[in-house]
Design a protein around this motif. Structure first.
Motif, PDB file in Angstrom:
ATOM      1  N   UNK A   8     -10.813   4.064  -1.203  1.00 43.63           N
ATOM      2  CA  UNK A   8     -11.132   4.925  -0.257  1.00 43.63           C
ATOM      3  C   UNK A   8     -10.233   4.468   0.928  1.00 43.63           C
ATOM      4  N   UNK A   9     -10.034   3.312   1.136  1.00 45.58           N
ATOM      5  CA  UNK A   9      -8.912   2.968   2.423  1.00 45.58           C
ATOM      6  C   UNK A   9      -7.454   3.491   1.762  1.00 45.58           C
ATOM      7  N   UNK A  10      -7.309   3.039   0.826  1.00 43.66           N
ATOM      8  CA  UNK A  10      -5.916   3.388   0.305  1.00 43.66           C
ATOM      9  C   UNK A  10      -5.594   5.097   0.593  1.00 43.66           C
ATOM     10  N   UNK A  11      -6.563   5.895   0.017  1.00 45.98           N
ATOM     11  CA  UNK A  11      -6.696   7.185   0.261  1.00 45.98           C
ATOM     12  C   UNK A  11      -6.540   7.534   1.879  1.00 45.98           C
ATOM     13  N   UNK A  12      -6.989   7.050   2.688  1.00 46.99           N
ATOM     14  CA  UNK A  12      -6.988   7.294   4.014  1.00 46.99           C
ATOM     15  C   UNK A  12      -5.415   6.578   4.524  1.00 46.99           C
ATOM     16  N   UNK A  13      -4.951   5.773   4.249  1.00 48.85           N
ATOM     17  CA  UNK A  13      -3.601   5.388   4.382  1.00 48.85           C
ATOM     18  C   UNK A  13      -3.564   4.002   5.016  1.00 48.85           C
ATOM     19  N   UNK A  14      -4.679   3.183   4.870  1.00 44.89           N
ATOM     20  CA  UNK A  14      -4.863   1.790   5.227  1.00 44.89           C
ATOM     21  C   UNK A  14      -3.963   0.936   4.480  1.00 44.89           C
ATOM     22  N   UNK A  15      -3.640  -0.321   4.872  1.00 40.03           N
ATOM     23  CA  UNK A  15      -2.847  -1.319   4.315  1.00 40.03           C
ATOM     24  C   UNK A  15      -3.815  -2.108   3.470  1.00 40.03           C
ATOM     25  N   UNK A  16      -3.687  -2.348   2.087  1.00 44.24           N
ATOM     26  CA  UNK A  16      -4.584  -2.704   1.132  1.00 44.24           C
ATOM     27  C   UNK A  16      -3.885  -3.558  -0.064  1.00 44.24           C
ATOM     28  N   UNK A  67       0.953  -1.216   0.173  1.00 47.95           N
ATOM     29  CA  UNK A  67       0.006  -0.002  -0.144  1.00 47.95           C
ATOM     30  C   UNK A  67       0.785   1.076  -0.057  1.00 47.95           C
ATOM     31  N   UNK A  68       0.687   2.156  -1.120  1.00 47.78           N
ATOM     32  CA  UNK A  68       1.451   3.324  -1.259  1.00 47.78           C
ATOM     33  C   UNK A  68       1.206   4.360   0.061  1.00 47.78           C
TER      34      UNK A  68
END
Length: 474
Positions: free
Chosen positions: A394-402, A325-326
């Motif tokens: 959405x999760x990536x944009x918030x900083x979650x590991x995906x 995840x970036x």
């Protein structure tokens, strides 16, 4: 979205009753046919026999008492409880329909009684021989010709000093082919004024008698249907209580299991029972999220969500997934539940997006369940993650590991139009989201999921091609 008669998802037998599922604002909906009698097909029967045999083989060497407990609980999960859920849902729907019919007839009865009262009052005021039809025609004509640009019609209206005078002039250029008698008859039929008042009163009284009898019969039918629905619900609850007792017995005796296959079989059976228990808790909770826009996309909240399902049995830890995840989310020990406080707005080094709790998600939908379950596991989750297919981005944009590696507690994201194990296809508009409950030894995953297309909230199923999906971790 109207409630549909669907059966519990039964992954052990590998069955899905419909070919399409979608998540509108998190709505997981199975397109189901109208309820009908169901006979077990030969392929279904063979699948059940095969899975029962597989489960028995996994329990080789286990004491007969414990093996029987596991097999009985599996039967409750996969056969008895789903059948009882379907029966209870069908009975409840029949009761609601009967009650609705009875209420409609009662309303008609009340309307007829009001008509009688109105007519009796008219008779008191102007007598029983007053010509309602003629008066009604005059009023209709006034309304019809009001504002007309036809001068000769205006003459008829303006030159008429009484209702009788107006009716006598009704044969205008606009109605040359209709006689005064025909015009009066047509309007009278429309207004139910063709009969004299005495005849009309008698007809209304006769109708009231018929409606009273009909209302009484329908009220009795509705009461019987409600009684049957209660009986079905009681039978369902009895099975669920039995399932809870067997699950508790199994949990207390798990230490006796020595083989990995037996432990996994017991864990899966126990987890399925636990998921059904959560459904029971949800149905009994008055504080569950409610949003009438069940077939709409995610909307703003109108109340808070206070439902907290009981903790699930502790799963065996799986390998920590690689972080691709970036957003660069921080690390987490996957052997234990998360440590985000309920309603956290910031956790694991990033914004969770949790601003209003789960109230932003419609009742019974997949997004609501994903929010509830992640919160129960103390894992971060946002209030406005979007429709099911939107959660990964959405999760990536918030900083979650995906990534594409499943783990217990991860939100499993189904892309729009994605085929799921050959059983169904995620909707092309909404997709779907679920929560991983267990990663099995063969690489498949046991998931819990919400959606109005399932008979229960949450429901469960096993997905074999787990690597084909995205997972939101922490």
């Amino acid at each position: 979205m109207s409630r549909k008669m669907t059966r519990q998802v039964r992954p052990i037998v590998g069955l899905m009753l419909a070919s399409a599922m979608f998540c509108a604002g998190g709505v997981a909906v199975v397109a189901a046919p109208a309820p009908q009698a169901h006979a077990v097909s030969m392929s279904e029967y063979q699948a059940k026999v095969s899975n029962h045999a597989k489960l028995k083989s996994q329990l080789a060497g286990v004491s007969s008492d414990l093996a029987d407990t596991i097999l009985q609980l599996a039967d409750l999960n996969d056969n008895q409880i789903p059948a009882a859920v379907e029966a209870a849902e069908s009975a409840q729907q029949a009761a609601e329909q009967a009650q609705s019919l009875a209420e409609a007839t009662t309303q008609r009865l009340q309307a007829a009684q009001q008509d009688k009262a109105n007519l009796e009052e008219q008779i008191k005021q102007t007598g029983s021989d007053y010509d309602d039809a003629k008066a009604a025609v005059a009023q209709l004509a006034r309304e019809s010709f009001h504002g007309s640009s036809t001068s000769d019609v205006l003459d008829f209206v303006t030159d008429s000093t009484t209702a009788d005078d107006f009716v006598n002039k009704m044969q205008s250029q606009a109605a040359v082919t209709r006689s005064e008698s025909n015009a009066a008859t047509d309007a009278a039929n429309e207004l139910n004024t063709s009969m004299n008042r005495k005849d009309r009163l008698g007809a209304i009284e006769q109708k009231i008698t018929q409606l009273k009898e009909q209302a009484d019969q329908q009220a009795a039918s509705a009461q019987q249907a409600a009684s049957e629905a209660n009986a079905k619900q009681t039978a369902l609850q009895k099975l669920r209580d039995e399932g809870t007792a067997k699950r508790e017995k199994l949990e207390s005796q798990k230490s006796q299991l020595t083989t990995q296959s037996a432990k996994e079989a017991a864990d899966i059976v126990s987890m399925k029972s636990q998921i059904d228990s959560w459904n029971n808790q949800y149905n009994n909770s008055n504080n569950a999220a409610v949003n009438p826009n069940n077939n709409q996309q995610q909307s703003r909240p109108n109340n808070n969500t206070n439902y907290n399902p009981a903790p699930a049995p502790a799963p065996a830890p799986a390998p920590t997934p690689n972080n691709n995840n970036s957003g660069g989310a921080g690390g987490m020990n996957y052997a234990v539940p998360g440590n985000c406080p309920a309603g956290s707005g910031y956790c694991y080094g990033h914004n969770t997006g949790n601003t209003v709790g789960g109230a932003a998600y419609p009742s019974r939908q997949c997004t609501l369940w994903a929010y509830l379950r992640r919160s129960q596991l103390s894992l971060p989750v946002g209030s406005y993650m979007g429709n099911g297919a939107d959660w990964a981005n959405t999760a990536r944009g918030l900083g979650y590991l995906v990534n594409n590696t499943p783990h217990v507690g991860a939100a499993m994201v189904f892309a729009r139009g994605q085929s799921v194990g050959g059983h169904w296809t995620a909707d092309w508009q909404y997709g779907h989201v679920a929560v991983v409950e267990r990663v099995n030894a063969d690489g498949s995953v046991l998931i819990s999921e919400g959606g109005t297309g399932f008979a229960t909230f949450p429901a469960w199923e096993t997905i074999s091609n787990a690597g084909a999906y995205q997972y939101v971790h922490y």
